[in-house]
Design a protein around this motif. Structure first.
Motif, PDB file in Angstrom:
ATOM      1  N   THR A   5      -8.495  10.415  37.675  1.00  0.00           N
ATOM      2  CA  THR A   5      -8.922   9.411  36.697  1.00  0.00           C
ATOM      3  C   THR A   5     -10.445   9.353  36.595  1.00  0.00           C
ATOM      4  O   THR A   5     -11.003   9.280  35.498  1.00  0.00           O
ATOM      5  CB  THR A   5      -8.373   8.017  37.097  1.00  0.00           C
ATOM      6  OG1 THR A   5      -6.965   8.112  37.264  1.00  0.00           O
ATOM      7  CG2 THR A   5      -8.705   6.975  36.061  1.00  0.00           C
ATOM      8  N   ILE A   6     -11.099   9.415  37.750  1.00  0.00           N
ATOM      9  CA  ILE A   6     -12.565   9.390  37.752  1.00  0.00           C
ATOM     10  C   ILE A   6     -13.122  10.626  37.050  1.00  0.00           C
ATOM     11  O   ILE A   6     -14.066  10.532  36.248  1.00  0.00           O
ATOM     12  CB  ILE A   6     -13.099   9.280  39.197  1.00  0.00           C
ATOM     13  CG1 ILE A   6     -12.760   7.908  39.770  1.00  0.00           C
ATOM     14  CG2 ILE A   6     -14.592   9.525  39.257  1.00  0.00           C
ATOM     15  CD1 ILE A   6     -13.050   7.761  41.244  1.00  0.00           C
ATOM     16  N   CYS A   7     -12.545  11.793  37.321  1.00  0.00           N
ATOM     17  CA  CYS A   7     -13.007  13.025  36.673  1.00  0.00           C
ATOM     18  C   CYS A   7     -12.812  12.959  35.165  1.00  0.00           C
ATOM     19  O   CYS A   7     -13.676  13.396  34.395  1.00  0.00           O
ATOM     20  CB  CYS A   7     -12.277  14.226  37.246  1.00  0.00           C
ATOM     21  SG  CYS A   7     -12.816  14.677  38.899  1.00  0.00           S
ATOM     22  N   SER A   8     -11.686  12.382  34.718  1.00  0.00           N
ATOM     23  CA  SER A   8     -11.442  12.257  33.281  1.00  0.00           C
ATOM     24  C   SER A   8     -12.446  11.307  32.635  1.00  0.00           C
ATOM     25  O   SER A   8     -12.946  11.574  31.534  1.00  0.00           O
ATOM     26  CB  SER A   8     -10.019  11.751  33.042  1.00  0.00           C
ATOM     27  OG  SER A   8      -9.085  12.661  33.560  1.00  0.00           O
ATOM     28  N   ALA A   9     -12.769  10.217  33.334  1.00  0.00           N
ATOM     29  CA  ALA A   9     -13.739   9.259  32.794  1.00  0.00           C
ATOM     30  C   ALA A   9     -15.133   9.890  32.712  1.00  0.00           C
ATOM     31  O   ALA A   9     -15.858   9.686  31.725  1.00  0.00           O
ATOM     32  CB  ALA A   9     -13.774   8.008  33.670  1.00  0.00           C
ATOM     33  N   VAL A  10     -15.503  10.649  33.715  1.00  0.00           N
ATOM     34  CA  VAL A  10     -16.810  11.315  33.705  1.00  0.00           C
ATOM     35  C   VAL A  10     -16.883  12.316  32.556  1.00  0.00           C
ATOM     36  O   VAL A  10     -17.894  12.405  31.844  1.00  0.00           O
ATOM     37  CB  VAL A  10     -17.078  11.995  35.069  1.00  0.00           C
ATOM     38  CG1 VAL A  10     -18.249  12.953  34.999  1.00  0.00           C
ATOM     39  CG2 VAL A  10     -17.314  10.954  36.141  1.00  0.00           C
ATOM     40  N   SER A  11     -15.805  13.036  32.338  1.00  0.00           N
ATOM     41  CA  SER A  11     -15.784  14.008  31.245  1.00  0.00           C
ATOM     42  C   SER A  11     -15.863  13.321  29.894  1.00  0.00           C
ATOM     43  O   SER A  11     -16.585  13.779  28.992  1.00  0.00           O
ATOM     44  CB  SER A  11     -14.516  14.857  31.316  1.00  0.00           C
ATOM     45  OG  SER A  11     -14.579  15.737  32.394  1.00  0.00           O
ATOM     46  N   ALA A  12     -15.140  12.226  29.738  1.00  0.00           N
ATOM     47  CA  ALA A  12     -15.178  11.495  28.470  1.00  0.00           C
ATOM     48  C   ALA A  12     -16.576  10.954  28.207  1.00  0.00           C
ATOM     49  O   ALA A  12     -17.085  11.031  27.074  1.00  0.00           O
ATOM     50  CB  ALA A  12     -14.159  10.362  28.485  1.00  0.00           C
ATOM     51  N   ALA A  13     -17.229  10.423  29.244  1.00  0.00           N
ATOM     52  CA  ALA A  13     -18.590   9.906  29.073  1.00  0.00           C
ATOM     53  C   ALA A  13     -19.543  11.041  28.730  1.00  0.00           C
ATOM     54  O   ALA A  13     -20.422  10.894  27.858  1.00  0.00           O
ATOM     55  CB  ALA A  13     -19.042   9.205  30.360  1.00  0.00           C
TER      56      ALA A  13
END
Length: 148
Positions: A5-13
């Motif tokens: 989830t953290i990796c997905s959020a970082v990628s989206a940002a």
């Protein structure tokens, strides 16, 4: 699950920042930011994140890292002690354990006498080399050869 989830959020940002950068007409920088932003999602999809997170939260893995650190510390300690002994004795550690010691070189006839104010050198130490008269003669020859 949390790491993904953290990796997905970082990628989206990161992709959002890339879009803003592209809006400012800095396309090269936007492409580079987008490339960096896609790396975390790629790591999640390949399973690297699951492997790393599984490794980080296992106590046996940390015990292994602790043992590796202890082995490294012991190795460096023995090297430091070996160097200190080498500096104090002036000969290799193998020479002290029964192997024949290297023969000392007799002082040259042109060595300065003690009356001239020079301090005596410890046994086994070499005399410093004298600097050549012209350090750069070989460099100058090379430069002249190439017409510089």
């Amino acid at each position: 699950m949390l790491a993904e989830t953290i990796c997905s959020a970082v990628s989206a940002a990161g992709l959002g920042i890339a879009a803003l950068t592209a809006y400012r007409r800095r396309f090269l920088a936007a492409t580079r930011i987008a490339a960096y932003a896609l790396v975390p999602v790629g790591l999640v999809l390949t399973g690297v994140v699951a492997w790393v997170s599984g490794m980080v939260f296992k106590p046996t893995v940390w015990a292994g890292f602790g043992l590796l650190a202890l082995a490294w510390l012991l190795f460096m300690t023995t090297r430091a002690v070996e160097r200190r002994r080498l500096g104090a004795a002036g000969k290799p550690a193998g020479a002290a354990q029964g192997s024949p010691a290297p023969q000392a070189v007799a002082p040259a006839a042109s060595a300065p006498s003690l009356g001239s104010g020079a301090r005596p050198r410890p046994a086994g130490r070499k005399e410093p080399r004298a600097a050549p008269a012209d350090d750069f003669s070989d460099i100058e020859a090379i430069l002249k050869k190439h017409g510089i």
